[in-house]
Design a protein around this motif. Structure first.
Motif, PDB file in Angstrom:
ATOM      1  N   PRO A 122       0.827  -1.227   0.000  1.00 51.16           N
ATOM      2  CA  PRO A 122       0.000   0.000   0.000  1.00 51.16           C
ATOM      3  C   PRO A 122       0.858   1.273   0.000  1.00 51.16           C
ATOM      4  CG  PRO A 122      -0.842  -1.569   1.604  1.00 51.16           C
ATOM      5  CD  PRO A 122       0.424  -2.146   1.081  1.00 51.16           C
ATOM      6  N   ILE A 123       1.986   1.254   0.721  1.00 51.44           N
ATOM      7  CA  ILE A 123       2.822   2.463   0.773  1.00 51.44           C
ATOM      8  C   ILE A 123       3.503   2.695  -0.580  1.00 51.44           C
ATOM      9  CG2 ILE A 123       4.953   3.415   1.775  1.00 51.44           C
ATOM     10  CD1 ILE A 123       4.057   2.328   4.438  1.00 51.44           C
TER      11      ILE A 123
ATOM     12  N   ASP B 197       2.568   1.574  -3.503  1.00 47.38           N
ATOM     13  CA  ASP B 197       1.527   1.943  -4.488  1.00 47.38           C
ATOM     14  C   ASP B 197       1.193   3.428  -4.344  1.00 47.38           C
ATOM     15  OD1 ASP B 197       1.391  -0.588  -5.464  1.00 47.38           O
ATOM     16  OD2 ASP B 197      -0.451  -1.158  -4.408  1.00 47.38           O
ATOM     17  N   HIS B 198       1.051   3.854  -3.097  1.00 45.56           N
ATOM     18  CA  HIS B 198       0.670   5.241  -2.822  1.00 45.56           C
ATOM     19  C   HIS B 198       1.729   6.225  -3.337  1.00 45.56           C
ATOM     20  CE1 HIS B 198      -0.904   8.651  -0.484  1.00 45.56           C
ATOM     21  NE2 HIS B 198       0.365   8.900  -0.181  1.00 45.56           N
TER      22      HIS B 198
ATOM     23  N   ARG C 226       1.833   6.252  -7.132  1.00 41.51           N
ATOM     24  CA  ARG C 226       0.679   6.970  -7.717  1.00 41.51           C
ATOM     25  C   ARG C 226       0.847   8.470  -7.581  1.00 41.51           C
ATOM     26  NH1 ARG C 226      -2.820   3.866  -5.295  1.00 41.51           N
ATOM     27  NH2 ARG C 226      -3.137   5.319  -3.581  1.00 41.51           N
ATOM     28  N   LYS C 227       1.300   8.906  -6.423  1.00 40.91           N
ATOM     29  CA  LYS C 227       1.416  10.353  -6.144  1.00 40.91           C
ATOM     30  C   LYS C 227       2.747  10.938  -6.619  1.00 40.91           C
ATOM     31  CE  LYS C 227      -2.200  10.957  -3.267  1.00 40.91           C
ATOM     32  NZ  LYS C 227      -3.112  12.020  -3.109  1.00 40.91           N
TER      33      LYS C 227
ATOM     34  N   ILE D 111       0.861   4.235   6.113  1.00 40.81           N
ATOM     35  CA  ILE D 111       1.043   5.384   5.230  1.00 40.81           C
ATOM     36  C   ILE D 111       1.289   6.694   5.993  1.00 40.81           C
ATOM     37  CG2 ILE D 111      -1.262   6.370   4.785  1.00 40.81           C
ATOM     38  CD1 ILE D 111      -0.004   4.843   1.906  1.00 40.81           C
TER      39      ILE D 111
END
Ligand code: HEM
Length: 501
Positions: free
Chosen positions: A157-158, A160-161, A164-165, A197
Protein backbone atom coordinates in the motif's frame (compact mmCIF):
# COMPACT_ATOMS: atom_id res chain seq x y z
CA UNK A 1 65.04 21.38 42.42
CA UNK A 2 64.29 24.93 41.20
CA UNK A 3 61.14 25.59 39.19
CA UNK A 4 63.31 26.45 36.14
CA UNK A 5 64.99 23.06 36.32
CA UNK A 6 61.61 21.34 36.33
CA UNK A 7 60.44 23.45 33.37
CA UNK A 8 63.65 22.62 31.51
CA UNK A 9 63.17 18.87 32.08
CA UNK A 10 59.51 19.08 30.97
CA UNK A 11 60.58 21.13 27.92
CA UNK A 12 63.21 18.57 26.91
CA UNK A 13 60.68 15.76 27.37
CA UNK A 14 58.08 17.51 25.18
CA UNK A 15 60.72 18.21 22.49
CA UNK A 16 61.74 14.56 22.56
CA UNK A 17 58.13 13.38 22.16
CA UNK A 18 57.43 15.89 19.38
CA UNK A 19 60.60 14.81 17.57
CA UNK A 20 59.44 11.20 17.77
CA UNK A 21 56.09 12.17 16.23
CA UNK A 22 57.79 14.32 13.59
CA UNK A 23 59.96 11.36 12.70
CA UNK A 24 56.85 9.26 12.13
CA UNK A 25 55.19 12.01 10.07
CA UNK A 26 58.31 12.26 7.90
CA UNK A 27 58.04 8.54 7.25
CA UNK A 28 54.61 9.38 5.76
CA UNK A 29 52.87 7.15 8.27
CA UNK A 30 50.52 9.98 9.18
CA UNK A 31 47.66 7.65 10.08
CA UNK A 32 49.79 6.10 12.81
CA UNK A 33 51.21 9.20 14.48
CA UNK A 34 51.15 8.61 18.22
CA UNK A 35 50.99 12.03 19.89
CA UNK A 36 51.99 12.61 23.50
CA UNK A 37 49.05 12.43 25.94
CA UNK A 38 46.30 12.15 23.28
CA UNK A 39 47.80 9.21 21.38
CA UNK A 40 46.27 8.55 17.95
CA UNK A 41 42.91 10.01 18.93
CA UNK A 42 43.29 13.27 16.92
CA UNK A 43 43.75 11.33 13.69
CA UNK A 44 40.72 9.19 14.51
CA UNK A 45 38.63 12.29 15.24
CA UNK A 46 39.75 14.02 12.02
CA UNK A 47 38.59 10.93 10.12
CA UNK A 48 35.51 10.26 12.23
CA UNK A 49 33.02 11.16 9.48
CA UNK A 50 34.34 8.30 7.39
CA UNK A 51 35.93 6.09 9.97
CA UNK A 52 35.35 2.94 7.89
CA UNK A 53 37.45 4.16 4.95
CA UNK A 54 40.12 5.47 7.33
CA UNK A 55 40.29 2.07 9.05
CA UNK A 56 40.44 0.25 5.72
CA UNK A 57 43.23 2.51 4.44
CA UNK A 58 45.22 2.05 7.65
CA UNK A 59 44.80 -1.72 7.55
CA UNK A 60 45.71 -1.88 3.85
CA UNK A 61 48.90 0.11 4.52
CA UNK A 62 49.85 -2.12 7.44
CA UNK A 63 49.38 -5.61 6.04
CA UNK A 64 45.91 -6.07 7.54
CA UNK A 65 46.60 -5.43 11.23
CA UNK A 66 47.30 -2.23 13.14
CA UNK A 67 47.62 -1.03 16.74
CA UNK A 68 45.74 2.02 18.00
CA UNK A 69 47.05 4.00 20.98
CA UNK A 70 44.35 5.95 22.79
CA UNK A 71 44.90 8.88 25.16
CA UNK A 72 46.93 8.12 28.28
CA UNK A 73 44.87 6.49 31.06
CA UNK A 74 41.70 6.36 28.89
CA UNK A 75 41.85 2.56 28.39
CA UNK A 76 41.25 3.03 24.65
CA UNK A 77 44.23 1.08 23.20
CA UNK A 78 43.28 -1.69 20.81
CA UNK A 79 44.48 -3.93 18.00
CA UNK A 80 42.40 -3.89 14.83
CA UNK A 81 42.62 -6.51 12.11
CA UNK A 82 41.16 -7.64 8.79
CA UNK A 83 43.63 -10.48 8.29
CA UNK A 84 41.69 -13.78 7.81
CA UNK A 85 44.39 -15.70 9.75
CA UNK A 86 43.87 -13.46 12.78
CA UNK A 87 40.09 -13.54 12.33
CA UNK A 88 40.04 -17.33 12.41
CA UNK A 89 42.40 -17.35 15.41
CA UNK A 90 40.29 -14.89 17.42
CA UNK A 91 36.83 -16.19 16.51
CA UNK A 92 37.57 -19.93 16.35
CA UNK A 93 40.97 -21.39 17.22
CA UNK A 94 41.56 -19.36 20.37
CA UNK A 95 37.88 -18.51 20.99
CA UNK A 96 38.16 -19.01 24.78
CA UNK A 97 40.75 -16.23 25.04
CA UNK A 98 38.55 -13.66 23.28
CA UNK A 99 35.20 -13.13 25.01
CA UNK A 100 33.29 -9.90 24.53
CA UNK A 101 34.62 -8.77 27.88
CA UNK A 102 33.51 -6.30 30.57
CA UNK A 103 34.01 -3.11 28.51
CA UNK A 104 31.55 -4.33 25.87
CA UNK A 105 29.04 -5.34 28.54
CA UNK A 106 29.12 -1.88 30.14
CA UNK A 107 28.70 -0.11 26.79
CA UNK A 108 25.82 -2.34 25.71
CA UNK A 109 23.97 -1.98 29.02
CA UNK A 110 20.47 -1.88 27.37
CA UNK A 111 21.00 -5.47 26.23
CA UNK A 112 21.16 -6.58 29.89
CA UNK A 113 22.37 -10.16 30.26
CA UNK A 114 21.02 -11.30 26.88
CA UNK A 115 22.93 -13.49 24.44
CA UNK A 116 24.56 -10.64 22.51
CA UNK A 117 26.00 -9.28 25.74
CA UNK A 118 27.09 -12.39 27.63
CA UNK A 119 30.01 -14.79 27.76
CA UNK A 120 30.83 -18.21 29.20
CA UNK A 121 28.06 -20.39 30.66
CA UNK A 122 25.28 -17.83 30.42
CA UNK A 123 26.01 -17.36 26.70
CA UNK A 124 26.29 -21.09 26.06
CA UNK A 125 22.93 -21.86 27.72
CA UNK A 126 21.15 -19.05 25.89
CA UNK A 127 22.62 -20.04 22.55
CA UNK A 128 21.49 -23.64 23.00
CA UNK A 129 17.94 -22.54 23.74
CA UNK A 130 17.67 -20.03 20.88
CA UNK A 131 19.11 -22.60 18.49
CA UNK A 132 16.43 -25.04 19.57
CA UNK A 133 13.62 -22.54 18.90
CA UNK A 134 15.06 -21.35 15.61
CA UNK A 135 15.45 -24.84 14.21
CA UNK A 136 11.76 -25.43 14.86
CA UNK A 137 9.80 -25.41 11.59
CA UNK A 138 7.01 -23.54 13.34
CA UNK A 139 9.39 -20.59 13.79
CA UNK A 140 10.37 -20.55 10.12
CA UNK A 141 6.71 -20.78 9.10
CA UNK A 142 5.89 -17.91 11.46
CA UNK A 143 8.63 -15.67 10.02
CA UNK A 144 7.45 -16.40 6.48
CA UNK A 145 3.81 -15.74 7.37
CA UNK A 146 4.69 -12.44 9.05
CA UNK A 147 6.79 -11.25 6.10
CA UNK A 148 4.01 -12.08 3.63
CA UNK A 149 1.45 -10.30 5.80
CA UNK A 150 3.61 -7.18 6.11
CA UNK A 151 4.32 -7.14 2.37
CA UNK A 152 0.66 -7.25 1.44
CA UNK A 153 -0.81 -5.12 4.24
CA UNK A 154 2.09 -2.73 4.90
CA UNK A 155 4.67 -2.37 2.15
CA UNK A 156 2.59 -2.63 -1.04
CA UNK A 157 0.00 0.00 0.00
CA UNK A 158 2.82 2.46 0.77
CA UNK A 159 4.77 1.81 -2.43
CA UNK A 160 1.53 1.94 -4.49
CA UNK A 161 0.67 5.24 -2.82
CA UNK A 162 4.05 6.96 -3.41
CA UNK A 163 4.17 5.60 -6.95
CA UNK A 164 0.68 6.97 -7.72
CA UNK A 165 1.42 10.35 -6.14
CA UNK A 166 4.95 10.45 -7.60
CA UNK A 167 6.27 11.21 -4.12
CA UNK A 168 9.82 10.70 -2.90
CA UNK A 169 10.14 8.19 -0.05
CA UNK A 170 12.97 7.23 2.29
CA UNK A 171 13.44 3.53 1.60
CA UNK A 172 15.58 3.17 4.75
CA UNK A 173 12.74 4.40 6.95
CA UNK A 174 10.26 2.12 5.16
CA UNK A 175 12.43 -1.00 5.48
CA UNK A 176 13.30 -0.34 9.12
CA UNK A 177 9.61 0.01 9.96
CA UNK A 178 8.89 -3.16 8.00
CA UNK A 179 11.52 -5.14 9.92
CA UNK A 180 10.55 -3.71 13.31
CA UNK A 181 6.91 -4.74 12.78
CA UNK A 182 7.66 -8.19 11.41
CA UNK A 183 10.28 -8.82 14.05
CA UNK A 184 7.98 -7.78 16.90
CA UNK A 185 5.40 -10.17 15.45
CA UNK A 186 7.89 -13.08 15.47
CA UNK A 187 9.48 -12.30 18.84
CA UNK A 188 6.59 -10.81 20.84
CA UNK A 189 3.57 -12.02 18.90
CA UNK A 190 2.43 -8.41 18.54
CA UNK A 191 2.27 -6.05 15.53
CA UNK A 192 3.10 -2.44 16.51
CA UNK A 193 2.00 -1.21 13.03
CA UNK A 194 4.86 1.23 12.46
CA UNK A 195 4.59 0.63 8.71
CA UNK A 196 1.51 2.56 7.69
CA UNK A 197 1.04 5.38 5.23
CA UNK A 198 1.03 7.96 8.05
CA UNK A 199 4.55 6.92 9.17
CA UNK A 200 3.52 7.19 12.83
CA UNK A 201 6.02 7.87 15.59
CA UNK A 202 5.72 4.83 17.87
CA UNK A 203 7.22 5.51 21.31
CA UNK A 204 8.94 2.15 21.87
CA UNK A 205 10.31 2.03 18.32
CA UNK A 206 11.70 5.55 18.77
CA UNK A 207 13.17 4.52 22.16
CA UNK A 208 14.83 1.58 20.40
CA UNK A 209 16.57 4.00 17.97
CA UNK A 210 17.70 6.30 20.80
CA UNK A 211 19.16 3.36 22.70
CA UNK A 212 21.19 2.40 19.64
CA UNK A 213 22.52 5.97 19.21
CA UNK A 214 23.47 6.25 22.89
CA UNK A 215 25.29 2.94 22.84
CA UNK A 216 27.32 4.15 19.90
CA UNK A 217 28.11 7.39 21.73
CA UNK A 218 29.61 5.30 24.55
CA UNK A 219 32.00 3.82 21.99
CA UNK A 220 33.55 7.12 21.00
CA UNK A 221 33.94 8.97 24.30
CA UNK A 222 36.14 7.80 27.19
CA UNK A 223 34.37 5.67 29.79
CA UNK A 224 34.80 8.17 32.62
CA UNK A 225 33.07 10.83 30.49
CA UNK A 226 29.86 8.94 29.74
CA UNK A 227 29.77 7.60 33.30
CA UNK A 228 29.99 11.15 34.59
CA UNK A 229 27.14 12.16 32.27
CA UNK A 230 25.13 9.19 33.48
CA UNK A 231 25.72 10.16 37.09
CA UNK A 232 24.63 13.76 36.40
CA UNK A 233 21.82 12.58 34.09
CA UNK A 234 22.74 14.95 31.27
CA UNK A 235 23.25 14.76 27.48
CA UNK A 236 23.12 11.41 25.69
CA UNK A 237 22.95 9.52 28.99
CA UNK A 238 19.80 11.33 30.03
CA UNK A 239 18.22 10.47 26.68
CA UNK A 240 19.30 6.85 27.14
CA UNK A 241 17.75 6.58 30.62
CA UNK A 242 14.43 7.91 29.33
CA UNK A 243 14.48 5.67 26.26
CA UNK A 244 15.27 2.65 28.42
CA UNK A 245 12.35 3.46 30.69
CA UNK A 246 9.92 3.71 27.75
CA UNK A 247 11.24 0.57 26.12
CA UNK A 248 11.20 -1.48 29.32
CA UNK A 249 7.65 -0.41 30.11
CA UNK A 250 6.60 -1.70 26.70
CA UNK A 251 8.55 -4.94 27.10
CA UNK A 252 7.29 -5.76 30.59
CA UNK A 253 3.73 -5.06 29.46
CA UNK A 254 4.12 -7.48 26.56
CA UNK A 255 5.58 -10.07 28.93
CA UNK A 256 2.86 -9.78 31.58
CA UNK A 257 0.05 -9.85 28.99
CA UNK A 258 1.51 -12.89 27.35
CA UNK A 259 2.06 -14.64 30.70
CA UNK A 260 -1.60 -14.18 31.56
CA UNK A 261 -2.59 -15.54 28.18
CA UNK A 262 -0.38 -18.58 28.64
CA UNK A 263 -1.81 -19.16 32.12
CA UNK A 264 -5.36 -18.91 30.81
CA UNK A 265 -4.57 -21.04 27.76
CA UNK A 266 -5.59 -18.19 25.44
CA UNK A 267 -2.53 -18.62 23.24
CA UNK A 268 -3.37 -22.20 22.31
CA UNK A 269 -5.62 -21.03 19.50
CA UNK A 270 -2.96 -18.61 18.26
CA UNK A 271 -0.38 -21.36 18.37
CA UNK A 272 -2.24 -23.39 15.80
CA UNK A 273 -1.19 -20.78 13.27
CA UNK A 274 2.39 -20.58 14.50
CA UNK A 275 4.12 -19.44 17.68
CA UNK A 276 6.17 -16.51 18.87
CA UNK A 277 9.47 -16.74 20.68
CA UNK A 278 8.26 -14.97 23.83
CA UNK A 279 5.45 -17.50 24.32
CA UNK A 280 7.85 -20.36 23.77
CA UNK A 281 10.23 -18.92 26.38
CA UNK A 282 7.45 -18.24 28.90
CA UNK A 283 6.29 -21.85 28.65
CA UNK A 284 9.80 -23.11 29.33
CA UNK A 285 10.21 -20.67 32.27
CA UNK A 286 6.89 -21.73 33.78
CA UNK A 287 7.74 -25.38 33.40
CA UNK A 288 11.11 -24.93 35.08
CA UNK A 289 10.31 -22.34 37.77
CA UNK A 290 6.54 -22.45 38.31
CA UNK A 291 3.71 -20.31 36.95
CA UNK A 292 4.46 -17.12 38.88
CA UNK A 293 8.12 -17.02 37.84
CA UNK A 294 7.78 -15.51 34.41
CA UNK A 295 5.72 -12.32 34.60
CA UNK A 296 8.32 -9.87 35.92
CA UNK A 297 11.22 -11.83 34.60
CA UNK A 298 14.28 -9.82 33.61
CA UNK A 299 15.55 -12.85 31.74
CA UNK A 300 12.53 -12.66 29.41
CA UNK A 301 13.03 -8.92 28.97
CA UNK A 302 16.71 -9.35 28.10
CA UNK A 303 16.09 -12.30 25.79
CA UNK A 304 13.32 -10.60 23.84
CA UNK A 305 15.30 -7.33 23.60
CA UNK A 306 18.36 -9.15 22.26
CA UNK A 307 16.31 -10.99 19.67
CA UNK A 308 14.70 -7.73 18.56
CA UNK A 309 18.10 -6.03 18.30
CA UNK A 310 19.68 -8.98 16.46
CA UNK A 311 16.82 -9.33 14.02
CA UNK A 312 15.70 -5.81 13.13
CA UNK A 313 18.64 -3.69 12.07
CA UNK A 314 20.89 -6.25 10.46
CA UNK A 315 18.54 -7.47 7.69
CA UNK A 316 17.08 -3.99 7.19
CA UNK A 317 20.53 -2.38 6.76
CA UNK A 318 21.52 -5.16 4.34
CA UNK A 319 18.33 -4.67 2.31
CA UNK A 320 18.73 -0.89 2.01
CA UNK A 321 22.31 -1.21 0.71
CA UNK A 322 21.05 -3.92 -1.64
CA UNK A 323 18.35 -1.66 -3.12
CA UNK A 324 20.88 1.13 -3.61
CA UNK A 325 23.50 -1.13 -5.24
CA UNK A 326 20.89 -2.70 -7.55
CA UNK A 327 19.54 0.74 -8.52
CA UNK A 328 23.10 1.79 -9.39
CA UNK A 329 23.72 -1.39 -11.43
CA UNK A 330 20.86 -1.83 -13.94
CA UNK A 331 22.50 -4.91 -15.44
CA UNK A 332 22.35 -6.65 -12.06
CA UNK A 333 18.71 -5.63 -11.74
CA UNK A 334 17.81 -7.15 -15.12
CA UNK A 335 19.67 -10.38 -14.25
CA UNK A 336 17.73 -10.63 -10.99
CA UNK A 337 14.45 -10.10 -12.83
CA UNK A 338 15.37 -12.64 -15.52
CA UNK A 339 15.80 -15.32 -12.88
CA UNK A 340 12.10 -15.72 -12.16
CA UNK A 341 8.83 -15.49 -14.01
CA UNK A 342 7.46 -12.30 -12.56
CA UNK A 343 3.72 -12.88 -12.70
CA UNK A 344 3.40 -13.37 -8.96
CA UNK A 345 3.12 -10.41 -6.60
CA UNK A 346 4.76 -12.17 -3.64
CA UNK A 347 7.10 -15.16 -3.37
CA UNK A 348 7.23 -17.83 -0.70
CA UNK A 349 10.37 -18.85 1.21
CA UNK A 350 10.62 -21.96 -0.95
CA UNK A 351 10.38 -19.95 -4.16
CA UNK A 352 13.12 -17.48 -3.22
CA UNK A 353 15.33 -20.30 -1.99
CA UNK A 354 16.27 -21.40 -5.50
CA UNK A 355 17.21 -17.93 -6.77
CA UNK A 356 20.98 -18.21 -7.12
CA UNK A 357 21.71 -14.84 -8.70
CA UNK A 358 19.61 -13.03 -6.10
CA UNK A 359 21.44 -14.89 -3.33
CA UNK A 360 24.78 -13.94 -4.91
CA UNK A 361 23.71 -10.28 -5.06
CA UNK A 362 22.78 -10.41 -1.35
CA UNK A 363 26.16 -11.92 -0.39
CA UNK A 364 27.91 -9.32 -2.52
CA UNK A 365 25.99 -6.54 -0.75
CA UNK A 366 26.93 -7.89 2.68
CA UNK A 367 30.54 -8.27 1.59
CA UNK A 368 30.80 -4.56 0.77
CA UNK A 369 28.34 -3.33 3.41
CA UNK A 370 28.25 -5.82 6.32
CA UNK A 371 25.46 -4.75 8.68
CA UNK A 372 27.72 -5.49 11.66
CA UNK A 373 30.82 -3.62 10.48
CA UNK A 374 33.09 -4.36 13.46
CA UNK A 375 33.35 -7.14 16.03
CA UNK A 376 34.67 -6.41 19.54
CA UNK A 377 36.63 -8.79 21.72
CA UNK A 378 38.86 -8.47 24.77
CA UNK A 379 41.84 -10.75 25.42
CA UNK A 380 41.73 -12.70 28.69
CA UNK A 381 45.42 -13.61 28.55
CA UNK A 382 48.38 -12.25 26.63
CA UNK A 383 48.55 -13.69 23.12
CA UNK A 384 50.38 -13.46 19.79
CA UNK A 385 48.23 -13.28 16.67
CA UNK A 386 49.21 -15.33 13.59
CA UNK A 387 50.31 -12.02 11.99
CA UNK A 388 52.91 -11.70 14.78
CA UNK A 389 51.18 -8.84 16.66
CA UNK A 390 51.30 -9.06 20.45
CA UNK A 391 48.03 -8.66 22.34
CA UNK A 392 48.28 -7.61 25.97
CA UNK A 393 46.05 -9.06 28.70
CA UNK A 394 42.61 -7.31 28.80
CA UNK A 395 43.41 -5.45 25.57
CA UNK A 396 40.53 -4.70 23.18
CA UNK A 397 40.74 -6.53 19.85
CA UNK A 398 38.59 -5.33 16.94
CA UNK A 399 37.85 -7.13 13.69
CA UNK A 400 36.78 -4.85 10.85
CA UNK A 401 34.31 -6.83 8.72
CA UNK A 402 33.90 -3.70 6.58
CA UNK A 403 37.62 -3.61 5.73
CA UNK A 404 37.74 -7.37 5.14
CA UNK A 405 35.27 -6.95 2.26
CA UNK A 406 37.57 -4.41 0.63
CA UNK A 407 40.89 -6.22 0.78
CA UNK A 408 42.59 -7.12 -2.48
CA UNK A 409 44.39 -9.95 -0.68
CA UNK A 410 41.02 -11.63 0.00
CA UNK A 411 38.86 -10.69 -3.00
CA UNK A 412 41.31 -9.79 -5.76
CA UNK A 413 41.90 -6.61 -7.73
CA UNK A 414 38.19 -5.98 -8.37
CA UNK A 415 37.41 -6.07 -4.61
CA UNK A 416 35.71 -2.66 -4.69
CA UNK A 417 33.34 -3.58 -7.53
CA UNK A 418 29.81 -4.86 -6.99
CA UNK A 419 29.92 -8.18 -8.87
CA UNK A 420 27.41 -10.87 -7.79
CA UNK A 421 29.04 -13.15 -10.41
CA UNK A 422 32.04 -13.69 -8.11
CA UNK A 423 29.77 -15.84 -5.91
CA UNK A 424 28.60 -18.16 -8.70
CA UNK A 425 30.54 -21.29 -9.66
CA UNK A 426 30.94 -22.66 -13.21
CA UNK A 427 28.26 -25.20 -12.36
CA UNK A 428 25.86 -22.39 -11.48
CA UNK A 429 25.80 -22.85 -7.69
CA UNK A 430 26.86 -20.51 -4.88
CA UNK A 431 30.59 -20.67 -4.11
CA UNK A 432 31.30 -21.38 -0.43
CA UNK A 433 33.60 -18.73 1.00
CA UNK A 434 34.91 -19.64 4.47
CA UNK A 435 33.49 -17.41 7.21
CA UNK A 436 36.92 -16.14 8.25
CA UNK A 437 37.08 -14.48 4.81
CA UNK A 438 33.40 -13.55 4.40
CA UNK A 439 32.64 -12.79 8.05
CA UNK A 440 29.42 -10.77 7.74
CA UNK A 441 27.69 -13.41 9.88
CA UNK A 442 30.70 -13.91 12.17
CA UNK A 443 32.78 -17.09 12.42
CA UNK A 444 33.27 -19.84 15.00
CA UNK A 445 31.08 -20.74 18.00
CA UNK A 446 29.36 -17.32 17.95
CA UNK A 447 28.26 -17.50 14.33
CA UNK A 448 24.99 -15.66 13.72
CA UNK A 449 21.98 -17.80 14.59
CA UNK A 450 19.70 -15.93 12.22
CA UNK A 451 21.73 -16.33 9.01
CA UNK A 452 19.35 -18.67 7.16
CA UNK A 453 16.22 -16.91 8.30
CA UNK A 454 17.59 -13.49 7.40
CA UNK A 455 18.47 -14.61 3.86
CA UNK A 456 14.87 -15.79 3.49
CA UNK A 457 13.49 -12.51 4.85
CA UNK A 458 15.75 -10.35 2.71
CA UNK A 459 15.13 -12.33 -0.47
CA UNK A 460 11.35 -12.33 0.02
CA UNK A 461 11.32 -8.54 0.47
CA UNK A 462 13.81 -7.95 -2.36
CA UNK A 463 11.74 -10.06 -4.79
CA UNK A 464 8.46 -8.46 -3.79
CA UNK A 465 9.87 -4.96 -4.32
CA UNK A 466 11.93 -5.53 -7.47
CA UNK A 467 9.32 -7.60 -9.33
CA UNK A 468 6.54 -5.12 -8.69
CA UNK A 469 8.32 -1.76 -8.66
CA UNK A 470 11.24 0.06 -10.19
CA UNK A 471 13.35 1.82 -7.55
CA UNK A 472 15.23 4.91 -8.67
CA UNK A 473 17.52 6.84 -6.34
CA UNK A 474 16.80 10.60 -6.33
CA UNK A 475 19.37 12.57 -8.35
CA UNK A 476 22.16 14.10 -6.24
CA UNK A 477 21.17 12.08 -3.17
CA UNK A 478 24.39 11.54 -1.23
CA UNK A 479 24.79 7.97 -0.05
CA UNK A 480 27.34 7.15 2.62
CA UNK A 481 27.43 5.04 5.77
CA UNK A 482 26.49 6.52 9.11
CA UNK A 483 28.91 6.15 11.97
CA UNK A 484 26.82 3.88 14.18
CA UNK A 485 26.70 0.41 15.70
CA UNK A 486 24.94 -0.94 12.59
CA UNK A 487 25.94 0.17 9.09
CA UNK A 488 22.95 2.33 8.16
CA UNK A 489 22.93 5.12 5.55
CA UNK A 490 23.57 8.54 7.03
CA UNK A 491 21.00 10.41 4.93
CA UNK A 492 18.63 7.52 4.40
CA UNK A 493 17.84 6.36 0.85
CA UNK A 494 15.57 8.81 -0.95
CA UNK A 495 13.95 7.10 -3.93
CA UNK A 496 11.17 7.39 -6.49
CA UNK A 497 9.03 4.33 -6.99
CA UNK A 498 7.40 3.36 -10.27
CA UNK A 499 4.93 0.51 -10.34
CA UNK A 500 5.75 -2.07 -13.01
CA UNK A 501 2.99 -3.00 -15.44
C1 HEM B 1 21.73 -9.63 7.38
C2 HEM B 1 21.36 -10.10 8.54
C3 HEM B 1 22.27 -10.43 9.69
C4 HEM B 1 23.61 -10.25 9.84
C5 HEM B 1 24.58 -9.61 8.85
C6 HEM B 1 23.98 -10.75 11.14
C7 HEM B 1 25.25 -10.75 11.66
C8 HEM B 1 25.59 -11.21 12.91
C9 HEM B 1 26.90 -11.10 13.51
C10 HEM B 1 28.12 -10.47 12.86
C11 HEM B 1 26.84 -11.65 14.74
C12 HEM B 1 27.95 -11.72 15.78
C13 HEM B 1 27.80 -10.53 16.70
C14 HEM B 1 28.77 -10.52 17.83
O1 HEM B 1 29.34 -11.54 18.20
O2 HEM B 1 28.93 -9.43 18.38
C15 HEM B 1 25.48 -12.12 14.94
C16 HEM B 1 25.04 -12.76 16.06
C17 HEM B 1 23.75 -13.15 16.26
N1 HEM B 1 22.70 -13.04 15.37
FE1 HEM B 1 22.79 -12.25 13.53
N2 HEM B 1 22.85 -11.23 11.76
C18 HEM B 1 21.79 -11.07 10.91
C19 HEM B 1 20.47 -11.39 11.16
C20 HEM B 1 20.01 -12.03 12.26
C21 HEM B 1 18.63 -12.39 12.50
C22 HEM B 1 17.46 -12.11 11.57
C23 HEM B 1 18.60 -13.00 13.72
C24 HEM B 1 17.43 -13.61 14.45
C25 HEM B 1 16.33 -13.13 14.68
C26 HEM B 1 19.94 -13.03 14.24
C27 HEM B 1 20.31 -13.56 15.45
C28 HEM B 1 21.58 -13.53 15.97
C29 HEM B 1 21.91 -14.01 17.31
C30 HEM B 1 20.95 -14.62 18.31
C31 HEM B 1 23.28 -13.77 17.48
C32 HEM B 1 24.12 -14.09 18.72
C33 HEM B 1 24.94 -15.34 18.51
C34 HEM B 1 25.88 -15.62 19.66
O3 HEM B 1 26.36 -14.69 20.30
O4 HEM B 1 26.11 -16.80 19.92
N3 HEM B 1 20.77 -12.43 13.33
N4 HEM B 1 24.74 -11.84 13.81
Amino acid sequence: MEIFDILAVVGVLICFLLLRCWDQIRKLDADKVNWPIVGMLPRLLVNSSNVYEYTTRTLRNNGGTSKFKGPWFANMDFVITSDPRNVHHILSDNFANYPKGPVYKKIFEPLGDGILNSDSESWRAQRKMIQLFMKNNKYKELVEKNILQKLVQGLFPILDHVSRKEEIVDMQDVIQRFMYDSNCMSVLGFDPNCLTIEFPEVAHAKAFDIMEEAVFYRHIVPEFYWKFQKWLQIGEEKKLSRALQTFDQFMYKCISTRCEQVLNNIVEEKEAAGFDLLTAYIKVQMKEHGNSAASSNKFLRDTATNLLVAGRDTPSAGLVWFFWLVAEHPLVESKILEEKDGKLRVFSAEEVNGLVYLHAAMCETLRLYPSVHTNHKAAVEEDTLPSGHRVRRKMQVLISFYSMGRMEAIWGKDCLEFKPERWISDKGGIIHVPPYKFAAFNDGPRTCLGKDVSFIQMKMVACAVLWNYHVQVVEDHQVFPSVAVVLHMKNGLRVRITKRC
